[in-house]
Design an enzyme around this catalytic site. Sequence first.
Site, PDB file in Angstrom:
ATOM      1  N   LYS A   1       1.789  -9.675   0.535  1.00 32.80           N
ATOM      2  CA  LYS A   1       1.346  -8.993  -0.680  1.00 32.80           C
ATOM      3  C   LYS A   1       2.282  -7.808  -0.901  1.00 32.80           C
ATOM      4  O   LYS A   1       2.385  -6.928  -0.044  1.00 32.80           O
ATOM      5  CB  LYS A   1      -0.096  -8.509  -0.554  1.00 32.80           C
ATOM      6  CG  LYS A   1      -0.643  -7.893  -1.846  1.00 32.80           C
ATOM      7  CD  LYS A   1      -2.138  -7.602  -1.722  1.00 32.80           C
ATOM      8  CE  LYS A   1      -2.716  -7.164  -3.073  1.00 32.80           C
ATOM      9  NZ  LYS A   1      -2.263  -5.829  -3.481  1.00 32.80           N
TER      10      LYS A   1
ATOM     11  N   CYS B   1       0.833  -1.202   0.000  1.00 25.60           N
ATOM     12  CA  CYS B   1       0.000   0.000   0.000  1.00 25.60           C
ATOM     13  C   CYS B   1       0.867   1.252   0.000  1.00 25.60           C
ATOM     14  O   CYS B   1       1.747   1.399   0.852  1.00 25.60           O
ATOM     15  CB  CYS B   1      -0.928   0.009   1.210  1.00 25.60           C
ATOM     16  SG  CYS B   1      -2.018   1.445   1.271  1.00 25.60           S
TER      17      CYS B   1
END
Length: 337
Positions: A142, A103
């Site tokens: 991720k 992110c």
Amino acid sequence: MEENVAKTDISRASRLSIAPMMDWTDRHCRFLHRQFSRNVLLYTEMVTAPALVRGGALYLLEHSPAEHPVALQLGGSDPDELAQAARLGAEAGYDEINLNVGCPSDRVQSGTFGAVLMKEPALVADCCAAMIAAQPREVTVKCRIGVDDQDPETVLPDFLDRFRQAGVTRVIIHARKAWLQGLSPKENRDVPPLDYDIVHKVKARFGDLHISVNGGIATLEDARAQLAAGLDGVMVGRAAYYNPAAILGPADRVIYGDDVPDRRAEDVVRAMLPYIEAHLAAGGRLHQVARHMLGLFAGRSGARGWRRVLSEGATRPGAGPELVEAALTQVAGVQVG
């Protein structure tokens, strides 16, 4: 604690997963998506380890047993704190614990986690090792292919090697760089070019790792092509949110090979009505669920009427399942009653 899905089943489920998306993939969204597919792997919004460990915000872990298989995504950069948060997630019944290293938002960067951690591979490896040691669920990562001026051809293989040495066996790679300065999180989803080739290259190099690709997957056909090209899984984000019937409706048949009919949006709407009634009885509001249902009939005649009735009426006091049924009458070809 609910019985968890076995690791082998999670690996199969991750052939298709729905990306963690802030403000979108809450428990109501996940319950809705589960009505389309019994197999697809669902993810929570990112939950920060400090919120759980220091803030005691355990309500963030609430979910329905019907959501399984479901993974908890954590954000953080302190190995001990992440270990405690991972333990809390396992105790809450999640089937997988995922670490966010992708992110790019300013808020995430200021907390020294998310994509900025691509610059600190040794710290990420320590975090993963601590999370694995602290609890029994599978820990996944991720990440991006790189950030800023990093060379993905060098950075990504090094990252994967460190993950593997820490004990991680499954990774989701967003096939874009993240630009930590100068681009908004929204722009970071579109502006940096996709590079699926580097993801395929590292899969060929790290054959023992289960690698899923994320980014720009717009259709179920796109997902099938990535799987056919040798990747182990595909993660879909906005396309599944805006048009879940197209992505998830045929998924059990197309991706998992189950001998089942494709799930129709109108069947899912009816399946949601008891859930909505229970949510309202517990003090909830209709719009908290209905906002995730606006795209159910995307591309079908009457979709605009469906969206209009729901969006205009769901926030009104006392709105309930009857409004959803009224919205359903707007969709052509749907038998109501």
